[in-house]
Design an enzyme around this catalytic site. Structure first.
Site, mmCIF file in Angstrom:
data_model
loop_
_atom_site.group_PDB
_atom_site.id
_atom_site.type_symbol
_atom_site.label_atom_id
_atom_site.label_comp_id
_atom_site.label_asym_id
_atom_site.label_seq_id
_atom_site.Cartn_x
_atom_site.Cartn_y
_atom_site.Cartn_z
ATOM 1 N N ASP A 27 12.770 18.016 45.351
ATOM 2 C CA ASP A 27 11.562 17.555 44.653
ATOM 3 C C ASP A 27 11.243 16.007 45.087
ATOM 4 O O ASP A 27 12.116 15.488 44.660
ATOM 5 C CB ASP A 27 11.517 18.064 43.479
ATOM 6 C CG ASP A 27 10.161 17.499 42.561
ATOM 7 O OD1 ASP A 27 9.100 17.478 43.340
ATOM 8 O OD2 ASP A 27 10.328 17.154 41.383
ATOM 9 N N MET A 28 10.254 15.492 45.670
ATOM 10 C CA MET A 28 10.155 14.272 45.654
ATOM 11 C C MET A 28 10.129 13.385 44.122
ATOM 12 O O MET A 28 9.237 14.127 43.367
ATOM 13 C CB MET A 28 8.596 13.933 46.211
ATOM 14 C CG MET A 28 8.580 14.482 47.504
ATOM 15 S SD MET A 28 9.919 14.377 48.830
ATOM 16 C CE MET A 28 9.748 12.518 48.935
ATOM 17 N N TYR A 69 3.389 10.131 44.117
ATOM 18 C CA TYR A 69 2.192 9.519 44.333
ATOM 19 C C TYR A 69 2.521 7.987 44.219
ATOM 20 O O TYR A 69 2.095 6.907 45.121
ATOM 21 C CB TYR A 69 1.075 9.625 43.637
ATOM 22 C CG TYR A 69 0.499 10.963 43.843
ATOM 23 C CD1 TYR A 69 0.951 12.120 44.567
ATOM 24 C CD2 TYR A 69 -0.812 11.311 43.230
ATOM 25 C CE1 TYR A 69 0.363 13.131 44.614
ATOM 26 C CE2 TYR A 69 -1.649 12.453 43.397
ATOM 27 C CZ TYR A 69 -0.975 13.509 44.190
ATOM 28 O OH TYR A 69 -1.504 14.683 44.538
ATOM 29 N N ARG A 123 8.440 4.438 33.396
ATOM 30 C CA ARG A 123 8.775 5.281 32.615
ATOM 31 C C ARG A 123 9.969 4.574 31.342
ATOM 32 O O ARG A 123 9.853 5.021 30.301
ATOM 33 C CB ARG A 123 9.476 6.585 32.995
ATOM 34 C CG ARG A 123 8.574 7.332 34.053
ATOM 35 C CD ARG A 123 8.887 8.467 34.380
ATOM 36 N NE ARG A 123 8.385 9.071 35.567
ATOM 37 C CZ ARG A 123 8.659 10.249 36.107
ATOM 38 N NH1 ARG A 123 9.337 10.880 35.734
ATOM 39 N NH2 ARG A 123 7.900 10.510 37.272
ATOM 40 N N ASP A 178 4.727 18.266 46.965
ATOM 41 C CA ASP A 178 5.967 17.345 47.048
ATOM 42 C C ASP A 178 7.168 18.070 46.877
ATOM 43 O O ASP A 178 8.281 17.589 46.317
ATOM 44 C CB ASP A 178 5.582 16.052 46.155
ATOM 45 C CG ASP A 178 5.980 16.503 44.675
ATOM 46 O OD1 ASP A 178 5.865 17.553 44.234
ATOM 47 O OD2 ASP A 178 6.400 15.846 43.813
ATOM 48 N N GLU A 179 7.361 19.637 46.722
ATOM 49 C CA GLU A 179 8.432 20.176 46.829
ATOM 50 C C GLU A 179 8.737 21.203 47.614
ATOM 51 O O GLU A 179 7.596 21.771 48.219
ATOM 52 C CB GLU A 179 8.408 20.491 45.501
ATOM 53 C CG GLU A 179 7.415 21.522 45.049
ATOM 54 C CD GLU A 179 7.360 22.259 43.562
ATOM 55 O OE1 GLU A 179 8.665 22.304 43.146
ATOM 56 O OE2 GLU A 179 6.472 22.495 43.201
HETATM 57 N N1 DCP Z 1 0.094 15.248 40.024
HETATM 58 C C1 DCP Z 1 -1.266 15.201 39.523
HETATM 59 N N2 DCP Z 1 -1.673 15.627 38.289
HETATM 60 C C2 DCP Z 1 -0.586 15.947 37.654
HETATM 61 C C3 DCP Z 1 0.795 15.922 37.891
HETATM 62 C C4 DCP Z 1 1.024 15.714 39.214
HETATM 63 O O1 DCP Z 1 -2.002 14.537 40.098
HETATM 64 N N3 DCP Z 1 -0.951 16.431 36.204
HETATM 65 C C5 DCP Z 1 0.454 14.793 41.207
HETATM 66 C C6 DCP Z 1 1.086 13.136 41.076
HETATM 67 C C7 DCP Z 1 2.370 13.274 41.310
HETATM 68 C C8 DCP Z 1 2.608 14.740 42.220
HETATM 69 O O2 DCP Z 1 1.660 15.287 41.742
HETATM 70 O O3 DCP Z 1 2.933 12.360 41.813
HETATM 71 C C9 DCP Z 1 3.932 15.479 41.934
HETATM 72 O O4 DCP Z 1 3.876 15.950 40.613
HETATM 73 P P1 DCP Z 1 5.455 15.972 39.803
HETATM 74 O O5 DCP Z 1 5.068 16.800 38.612
HETATM 75 O O6 DCP Z 1 6.237 16.438 40.805
HETATM 76 O O7 DCP Z 1 5.660 14.454 39.463
HETATM 77 P P2 DCP Z 1 6.348 13.146 40.190
HETATM 78 O O8 DCP Z 1 6.673 13.442 41.519
HETATM 79 O O9 DCP Z 1 5.062 12.216 39.976
HETATM 80 O O10 DCP Z 1 7.442 12.782 39.132
HETATM 81 P P3 DCP Z 1 8.951 13.442 39.145
HETATM 82 O O11 DCP Z 1 9.704 12.448 39.694
HETATM 83 O O12 DCP Z 1 9.096 13.635 37.791
HETATM 84 O O13 DCP Z 1 8.698 14.744 39.697
#
Ligand code: DCP
Length: 696
Positions: free
Chosen positions: A18-19, A23, A60, A120-121
C-alpha cells in the site's frame, strides 16, 4: 457443516503493498519543496478550505486528519501546505494519481502475480518466486540480510530491546525454522527489495504486509506505516485476530460488522470463534456464514488475480447542498461532461490495452423535496454500452429519465424542467464495466473502428488517462472527492467511509447487457431489441418498470418513452421478416457513415431485475457468446456495430459463404471467439476486403 480448510492456506506467500499517503507523495514529487513539510491534498471546492482527502505523515503529527476541512487543518497546523486536486471539466481530475499508481504497479509486478486492488494498493502472490529462492539460495545461507528486510516487523517475535534488529536478523537466518516461516522470510526479502526499487524508480514509499493469505497480508500492511513492512507468521495469527476489533476487518466495517456486534455480541474477530459454522450460516446465510467462520481462524482461500488494469471505468460528481441539480437540463449538462470523461478513458483503454467495456451504468443520489419518502434510493441502472460519445451521452440521459420516472413517478417526470422542484440530484456518476480484452488477431477490425472513431472524436492524447479511476461516496452518500469510479475487483478497497458508487454498490438495476439487434430500414430507426436471458435469446419489447415485472408489456406511457422504438405490431412483424434475411454483405456494402440515419438511435433499453447487490452487474450478467461483434463498435456513429450484433445462429451461413475464405475465417472467429486462435488467419482484414468491394 464441516468447513474444509484450503489445503494450501499456509503454503502460499502473499504480500499486500500500500502506498503511503499516496496523493500527498504524488504532489510532493511534483513539487519537491513540499517534502518534509506538513502537507495535505484537498478537494478543489473552496467551502471551508475544501475537504482533505490525503494527509501527509508530517501533518498527521499535528493531529490533521482526513475528516477535517482545509480551514480546520490550518488551525491545528498553521504551517500546513494544502495542495488542490487538479481540476478538469469542473471536477477533480485524478489522472495524475492513476498514472503514478500505474508506475508503481509496473515495478511491483516484476516478481509474481500482481493484482491491482485500488489506485494505490496491490496484492502479490510471491509463492513461486519464494520457492525458487528457497531452492536456490535460502535466507539461512545468506551472509547478509538487507537493511530494509531487517527493519521488518515480525508479529509475535519477542524482541529484546536494543537488540531488536538482531532478533529479526536471526529470525530470517534460522535454519531450523518452520517451513511456513521460511516461506514468509523469503517473501519478506523479495518485498523489501521491491519496495526499494519503487523508491529508487518513482521516489514513492510504500508499506507492506507479508502473510499466507490476502486477508492477513492486507491487515498487516497497515500496521506499521509509513515505509515499513510487517510479517504475519502462521503461529501469530490466532493472537492477532483474538484482539482485533471486528470493525477493523475488511468488509466488516459496515452493516455486517454492526450486526455482529449488536446481534451476536461479537466485538473482536476472535469472539467469532465461539459460534459454530451452522449458527453463522443461520444468521447470515451460507456464504457469509462460512466466510465469517473462516476469517475467525485466519483462513482466506481467495486467489490473487492477475490483473493490472481496473475492472471498470467511471466518472462522477457530487452536488451537495445548494448545488443539487433540480432540472433535467442541469443534469444533462453534467451527465454529458461525465460521459466525455468516461469516453476518453474507454478510448484510451481500447488503444492501450485493447479492451472494451460492455455495460454502461448510471448511478445517482437524489432526494425528493418536501417528501417523507425522500430517503428512497435513486436506483442505478445499466444498459449495454455503445461506443461513441453521442451514444454514451444519449444512453446516459435515457437511463436518467428511466430512473427518474421510477423515482418520482411517471406523471411528475413529464414536467421537463421540474418546475415544482420535486426532486434534486446530489450525486451523478457513469461507469463502464464488464470489460473484456479484444481477442488477438482481430485487431484489423478494431483498428478500423477505432480509426473511424478517432476521426470523429477528439481524444486528448496528452492527457494520458486510462488505467485507473477512483470513486467514492461517503457514508452519508456524499462524495468526498468527486467520484471517479474505480472497480478493481472483489479486492477493491472498501474504504469504510467511502462506499463506492460503482456497480459494486447496491441498488443497481441492470438493463441487461445483451446483444441488441437492430435493423435499420427506411430511416425507421431501430425496429427491435433482442435480449438474451440466461443464455437463450428471446425477444422482448417489454419495458419493465420493476424488478418483478420482467415480462410486462409496455404501457402506453412507457412506449412514449421508448421514442422511436418499436411501437406497432407492424414494425415487429417487419423486423421478424427482416431478421431472417440478414446479410453481412448488405451491411458492409452499406457501411458509409454518412448514410447512417440520424434518428437511428437506441431509444430503448431493457430493464431487468433489480439487484440488491451490485454484483449482478459483474457476475450475473449473461455474457454474450464471447465478445460478439457488437463489442467492437468503436465509431462515433458506430452503426456497424448494431448490424454486428448477431449471434452465430442468426447469420445465414450461405451469406458467410459468399465471403473470401480469409474473411470468412475472421467473421466466424468473431462469432465463435473461443475458436478464434485456430481459425483466424492473421493479417486478414475484413475492412480492406469490404472497402475494396465498396470502392469497386
Ligand atoms: N482518497 C480519497 N478519499 C478518501 C480516501 C482516500 O480521495 N476518502 C485517496 C487519497 C489517498 C488515496 O486515495 O491518498 C489512498 O488512500 P488511502 O486510504 O490508502 O490513504 P493514504 O494513501 O492517503 O494514506 P495511508 O498511508 O494511510 O495509506
Amino acid at each position: 457443516m464441516p468447513v474444509a480448510r484450503p489445503e494450501s492456506s499456509d503454503s502460499r506467500v502473499i504480500a499486500h503493498i500500500d502506498m503511503d499517503c499516496f496523493y500527498v507523495q504524488v504532489e510532493q514529487r511534483k513539487q519537491p519543496t513540499l517534502r518534509g513539510h506538513p502537507t495535505a491534498v484537498v478537494q478543489y471546492n473552496s467551502w471551508k478550505g475544501g475537504a482533505l482527502i490525503a494527509v501527509g505523515y508530517e501533518a498527521r503529527k499535528y493531529g490533521v486528519k482526513r475528516s477535517l476541512r482545509g480551514d480546520e487543518a490550518k488551525k491545528v497546523c498553521p504551517d500546513i501546505h494544502l495542495v488542490q486536486v487538479p481540476v478538469a471539466r469542473g471536477k477533480a481530475d485524478l489522472s495524475v494519481y492513476r498514472n503514478a499508481g500505474s508506475e508503481v504497479v509496473s515495478i511491483l509486478s516484476r516478481k509474481g502475480r500482481c493484482e491491482r486492488a485500488s489506485i494505490d494498493e496491490v496484492y502479490l502472490d510471491l509463492t513461486e518466486a519464494v520457492k525458487t529462492m528457497l531452492a536456490e539460495n535460502p535466507p539461512e545461507r545468506l551472509e547478509t540480510i538487507s537493511e530494509e528486510a531487517i527493519k521488518s516487523h515480525v508479529l509475535g517475535l519477542h524482541l529484546d530491546g536494543a537488540k531488536a534488529r538482531d532478533c529479526v536478523r536471526e529470525w530470517f537466518l534460522r535454519s531450523d525454522a518452520d517451513h511456513r516461516d521460511k516461506l514468509l522470510a523469503g517473501g519478506a526479502l523479495i518485498v523489501a527489495e521491491l519496495r526499494l526499487q519503487v523508491l529508487r524508480e518513482t521516489e514513492f514509499t510504500c508499506s507492506a504486509g507479508i502473510a499466507h493469505n490476502k486477508m492477513l497480508a492486507k491487515l498487516a500492511s497497515g500496521m506499521n506505516k509509513p515505509a515499513q513492512q510487517t510479517i504475519v507468521p502462521y503461529s501469530s495469527v490466532k493472537k492477532l485476530l483474538e484482539s482485533l476489533p471486528i470493525k477493523k476487518m475488511k468488509q466488516l466495517g459496515g452493516k455486517l460488522g454492526t450486526s455482529l456486534q449488536a446481534d451476536l455480541g461479537v466485538n473482536t474477530v476472535g469472539d467469532l470463534l465461539q459460534f459454530s459454522v451452522e449458527k453463522l450460516q443461520e444468521c447470515y446465510g451460507i456464504n457469509t456464514g462460512t466466510w465469517l467462520w473462516n476469517i475467525a481462524r485466519g483462513i482466506c482461500g481467495e486467489e490473487v488475480q492477475s490483473r493490472l488494469l481496473p475492472k471498470s471505468h467511471g466518472s462522477g460528481k457530487t452536488f451537495p447542498g445548494p448545488r443539487a441539480l433540480k432540472t433535467v437540463s442541469a443534469v444533462q449538462k453534467w451527465l454529458y461532461e461525465l460521459c466525455e470523461e468516461l469516453n476518453e478513458r474507454l478510448l484510451c483503454d481500447l488503444e492501450q490495452n485493447k479492451r472494451i467495456a460492455r455495460t454502461f451504468t448510471l448511478h445517482a443520489s437524489a432526494y425528493k423535496v418536501n417528501d417523507s419518502e425522500s430517503l428512497k434510493k435513486f436506483p442505478s441502472k445499466s444498459c449495454p454500452l455503445r461506443y461513441g460519445i453521442a451514444k454514451i451521452q444519449e444512453d446516459a440521459l435515457n437511463l436518467f429519465h428511466a430512473v427518474l420516472r421510477e423515482y418520482v413517478g411517471i406523471y411528475h417526470v413529464r414536467t421537463k424542467e421540474n418546475k415544482h422542484h420535486e426532486w434534486a440530484i446530489t450525486g451523478l456518476s457513469v461507469s463502464a464495466s464488464n470489460i473484456v480484452v479484444i481477442p488477438s488477431g482481430t485487431h484489423s477490425i478494431m483498428k478500423y473502428f477505432h480509426n473511424q472513431n478517432q476521426s470523429c472524436t477528439s481524444i486528448n492524447k496528452s492527457n494520458d488517462i486510462c488505467n485507473q479511476d477512483t470513486a467514492s461516496l461517503s457514508s452519508s452518500g456524499l462524495l468526498l472527492a468527486d467520484p471517479q469510479i474505480e472497480t478493481y475487483g472483489d479486492e477493491a478497497r472498501a474504504k469504510d467511509d467511502m462506499p463506492s458508487l460503482s456497480p459494486d454498490g447496491d441498488g443497481t438495476e441492470v438493463c441487461k447487457d445483451v446483444p441488441v439487434v437492430m435493423q435499420f430500414a427506411d430511416n425507421l430507426g431501430p425496429t427491435s431489441i433482442e435480449t438474451e436471458q440466461h443464455g437463450s435469446m428471446e425477444e422482448s419489447f417489454s419495458y419493465s418498470g420493476s424488478e418483478n415485472d420482467l415480462g410486462s408489456k409496455p404501457t402506453q406511457s412507457k412506449m412514449d418513452f421508448l421514442g422511436t422504438g418499436l411501437k406497432s405490431e407492424k414494425q415487429k412483424r417487419k423486423f421478424e421478416k427482416e431478421k431472417g434475411n440478414t446479410s453481412i454483405l448488405r451491411f458492409f456494402h452499406g457501411c458509409d457513415p454518412c448514410s447512417f440515419p440520424e434518428n437511428a438511435r437506441l431509444k430503448t433499453f431493457e430493464e431487468s431485475g433489480a439487484s440488491s447487490s451490485g454484483k449482478l452487474i459483474q457476475e450475473n450478467q449473461q455474457p454474450m457468446t464471447g465478445p460478439t461483434l457488437s463489442t467492437c463498435n468503436m465509431g462515433q456513429d458506430d452503426f456497424r456495430s448494431d448490424a454486428w450484433r448477431y449471434k452465430t445462429d442468426e447469420i445465414d451461413p450461405t451469406v458467410l459463404n459468399e465471403l473470401p475464405p480469409e474473411i470468412q475465417a475472421e467473421v466466424r472467429a468473431w462469432l465463435q471467439p473461443q475458436k478464434r486462435a485456430n481459425t483466424v488467419k492473421r493479417g486478414s482484414s475484413i475492412f480492406h476486403y469490404f472497402s475494396r468491394t465498396t470502392d469497386s
